[in-house]
Design an enzyme around this catalytic site. Structure first.
Site, PDB file in Angstrom:
ATOM      1  N   ASP A 195      37.492  62.478  33.636  1.00  0.00           N
ATOM      2  CA  ASP A 195      37.848  61.760  32.407  1.00  0.00           C
ATOM      3  C   ASP A 195      38.581  60.493  32.808  1.00  0.00           C
ATOM      4  O   ASP A 195      38.727  60.199  34.010  1.00  0.00           O
ATOM      5  CB  ASP A 195      38.701  62.654  31.474  1.00  0.00           C
ATOM      6  CG  ASP A 195      38.374  62.385  30.008  1.00  0.00           C
ATOM      7  OD1 ASP A 195      38.515  61.218  29.596  1.00  0.00           O
ATOM      8  OD2 ASP A 195      37.963  63.319  29.294  1.00  0.00           O
ATOM      9  N   GLU A 199      32.628  59.978  22.405  1.00  0.00           N
ATOM     10  CA  GLU A 199      33.602  58.897  22.197  1.00  0.00           C
ATOM     11  C   GLU A 199      33.396  57.708  23.123  1.00  0.00           C
ATOM     12  O   GLU A 199      34.340  57.215  23.737  1.00  0.00           O
ATOM     13  CB  GLU A 199      35.027  59.463  22.373  1.00  0.00           C
ATOM     14  CG  GLU A 199      35.343  60.584  21.402  1.00  0.00           C
ATOM     15  CD  GLU A 199      36.693  61.225  21.632  1.00  0.00           C
ATOM     16  OE1 GLU A 199      37.394  61.466  20.663  1.00  0.00           O
ATOM     17  OE2 GLU A 199      37.041  61.516  22.808  1.00  0.00           O
ATOM     18  N   HIS A 233      34.664  57.665  28.623  1.00  0.00           N
ATOM     19  CA  HIS A 233      35.681  58.454  29.342  1.00  0.00           C
ATOM     20  C   HIS A 233      35.580  58.264  30.852  1.00  0.00           C
ATOM     21  O   HIS A 233      35.810  59.210  31.609  1.00  0.00           O
ATOM     22  CB  HIS A 233      35.547  59.948  28.982  1.00  0.00           C
ATOM     23  CG  HIS A 233      36.043  60.268  27.606  1.00  0.00           C
ATOM     24  ND1 HIS A 233      37.334  60.590  27.336  1.00  0.00           N
ATOM     25  CD2 HIS A 233      35.410  60.308  26.411  1.00  0.00           C
ATOM     26  CE1 HIS A 233      37.494  60.823  26.022  1.00  0.00           C
ATOM     27  NE2 HIS A 233      36.326  60.646  25.442  1.00  0.00           N
TER      28      HIS A 233
HETATM   29  C1  ACM Z   1      35.829  65.749  22.393  1.00  0.00           C
HETATM   30  O1  ACM Z   1      36.747  66.420  21.875  1.00  0.00           O
HETATM   31  N1  ACM Z   1      35.992  64.449  22.597  1.00  0.00           N
HETATM   32  C2  ACM Z   1      34.587  66.363  22.788  1.00  0.00           C
END
Ligand code: ACM
Length: 628
Positions: free
Chosen positions: A199, A341, A273
């Site tokens: 991440d 995201e 991410h």
């Molecule tokens: C997530 O909670 N961004 C998968």
């Protein structure tokens, strides 16, 4: 009626006592007369020549050895005397005709565990361990009589995919803790450990073709405190917080998990991410430059680019090598590619991305992400792996064979199933274990509310879709606000127990009040095992709502039998304070609402001290979706 028969009926119809309770709830469990007492001459009997079954039997013997002081021999010779008998049924087992099913019969003379597969035997052993007195969970010898009431259990799971995700990027958890976490999952018959390995805040898996992923990407500046308000790295500050798993560590953990019948699903979260990747290899970004730094908290990604560049061929070379190494390490049929995201602002501004979109006839950057995911799917399938991703992979068109992990509620899962794609349900509204589980002002900092009862009421299969496409469900433990392993456990339990019942037990067997008695039994067992858990279920949910210009306060208990005493005058409430009966007004100038729950005349919850300002701030929140 004969006395014995009468007694048997009385016993069978009375509720199961602590010493007969199993989490997750089995398909069927019946009491019988008598009890099995473990003695020094008890033997474990296994079928001839089956090394895998021997390992499961040895696991049981080792689990019992320290607390009981008796190391039971594991024998293939004919059964004699008192024994625990493992039997692998070679033909389909008529009662438990499922791969992970088992039966468990406990009588005064012997215990029989039968299954069609070693996994089934392993789950039979897990249930058996829960039936031993709580001291079996401890790490020290206890001089006592080790007995289990007679009963018989028939059991098999509702879902094939029973997962828990742990994020090891936001905070790093060392190899030894990951093994202990796997042990805990196995206790409750979870079979999938989704390992969120990468991440923005750290890359945690050694990749030999790209060493800077870990030499650079696994380290950030040390920070504590509110994740969303952390100070950015300062000039010259050393990135000293972090860590990663070597490929040897990963092989060891994968083998360890296999021995506990848990498959590990690795996640490499792309194209968003990806700040840790870009810190190590800035050339994989669109805008480039060398300004990247592994994040130590949360930062809005309009300011800092954190997405891989989908128009850069080097990105696909990179992913081909990374997924190649990941494939070698993890036998799971799937690789999770994230997909959530993804900030696309830098794609909008990139001339190369715009040219690619034109060439491929892509209308917008959402379709550009879909193009990226489809290319990643080709990379994975060239390595014999299937793709699974968060529900954003639906946007712009789903890759042909993709499986969807539905996290923004169940909408994405329903949509994917309607398109005939397989789904794992992991909605933030029922299965996000990183949310508050009790009164937010009394809990360690996080961001939204998910009470135990709500988790227990999770139904993974929506009425509108074909149940065969719902592989199962999963709880997700993101670790932005979870800096250590004790807090991992505090956030997991008791909610992961509720989830284990959702995923394993028959829907019609769910019984909240009985689950709560089992939860209290597990609390005592966890005390023996030195595993942390939350007691927030004893604290009320405090809801606020506007009635005209007034704010009304309502207190709800998740469990029966609590008395709630409160004050607004700043003093500490006890059983002589006003007792909550119905909605309250806030007296003028009050600064705190303090609440103490009691059960049976004794304080049981935390003493809550809720600033009146916070009651106004939350008006209308925590009422429907995340409470219960
Ligand atoms: C997530 O909670 N961004 C998968």
């Amino acid at each position: 009626m004969k006395l014995v028969k009468f007694l048997a009926l009385v016993l069978w119809s009375s509720p199961l006592v602590f010493s007969q309770q199993i989490i997750p709830e089995p398909v069927a469990q019946q009491k019988a007369l008598g009890e099995f007492v473990l003695t020094a001459d008890t033997r474990i009997h296994i079928p001839k020549g089956n090394a895998e079954v021997r390992k499961i039997a040895e696991f049981l013997a080792m689990t019992l050895a320290i607390p009981t002081g008796v190391k039971l021999p594991v024998l293939e010779t004919p059964k004699i005397g008192k024994h625990i008998n493992f039997k692998l049924e070679s033909t389909p087992f008529k009662v438990v005709g499922q791969e992970e099913g088992y039966s468990l019969d406990i009588t005064p003379k012997h215990i029989d565990i039968k299954a069609q597969t070693p996994a089934g035997l392993f789950y039979g052993v897990q249930s058996l361990i829960q039936l031993f007195p709580k001291q079996v969970e401890g790490k020290k010898y206890q001089r006592m009589v080790w007995k289990i009431p007679s009963s018989s259990v028939i059991d098999y799971p509702r879902y094939a995919w029973r997962g828990i995700m742990l994020d090891v990027s936001r905070h790093f958890f060392p190899k030894e803790y990951i093994k202990s976490f796997i042990d805990q999952l196995a206790r409750y018959k979870f079979n999938t450990f989704h390992w969120h390995l990468t991440d923005d805040q750290g890359w945690r898996i050694e990749i030999k073709s790209y060493p800077k992923l870990t030499s650079v990407g696994a380290w950030r500046v040390p920070r504590v405190g509110n994740w969303w308000e952390r100070e950015l790295p300062q000039e010259g500050e050393k990135p000293t917080y972090g860590g990663f798993y070597t490929q040897e560590d990963i092989k060891e953990i994968v083998a360890y998990a296999q021995s506990k019948y848990i498959q590990i699903l690795p996640e490499i979260d792309v194209p968003g991410h990806s700040l840790a990747i870009l810190t190590a290899y800035p050339e994989l970004s669109c805008a480039g430059g060398n300004k990247f730094q592994v994040n130590a908290g949360w930062k809005f990604y309009r300011d800092v680019e954190n997405s891989l560049c989908p128009s850069n061929e080097k990105v696909y070379e990179f992913l081909d090598k990374v997924f190649g190494e990941v494939t070698e390490l993890f036998p799971h049929p799937y690789i999770h590619i994230g997909g959530d995201e993804c900030y696309k602002g830098y794609w909008e501004k990139s001339a190369e991305c715009q040219a690619l979109m034109k060439r491929e006839g892509l209308k917008n950057t959402v379709e550009l992400q879909s193009y990226f995911v489809k290319r990643v799917e080709k990379i994975l399938s060239s390595k014999g792996k299937k793709l699974i991703g968060w529900d954003e992979i639906l946007e712009g068109g789903l890759a042909p064979e993709a499986t969807v992990m539905s996290w923004r509620g169940d909408k994405g899962g329903i949509e994917a199933a309607k398109q005939n794609h397989a789904v794992v349900m992991t909605p933030n509204t029922f299965a996000y274990l990183d949310l508050y589980q009790g009164e937010p002002t009394a809990e360690p900092m996080t961001y939204d509310l998910l009470r135990l009862k709500r988790v227990y009421n999770f139904e993974p299969t929506p009425a509108s879709v074909s149940s065969s496409l719902i592989l199962g469900g999963q709880g997700n433990l993101w670790t932005e606000s979870i800096p250590n392993s004790r807090h991992v456990e505090y956030m997991m339990y008791p909610r992961a127990w509720a989830l284990s019942e959702v995923l394993w037990s028959k829907k019609e067997k769910r019984n909240w009040d009985y689950f709560i008695t089992k939860m209290e039994n597990q609390f005592l067992r966890m005390d023996e095992a030195s595993i942390s858990y939350s007691r927030s279920v004893y604290d009320p949910l405090v809801r606020t709502m506007k009635e005209g210009t007034n704010l009304k306060i309502e207190m709800l208990s998740e469990i029966k039998g609590l008395d709630l005493y409160y004050t607004f005058d700043g003093t500490n409430p006890d059983a002589f304070s006003p007792k909550y009966q119905s909605k309250l007004d806030i007296p003028k100038n009050a600064s705190f609402l303090k609440i103490q729950s009691y059960r049976g005349g004794k304080p049981i919850g935390q003493r809550l001290s809720i600033p009146v300002k916070s009651l106004y701030d939350r008006a209308g929140r925590y009422n429907a979706d995340f409470g219960f």
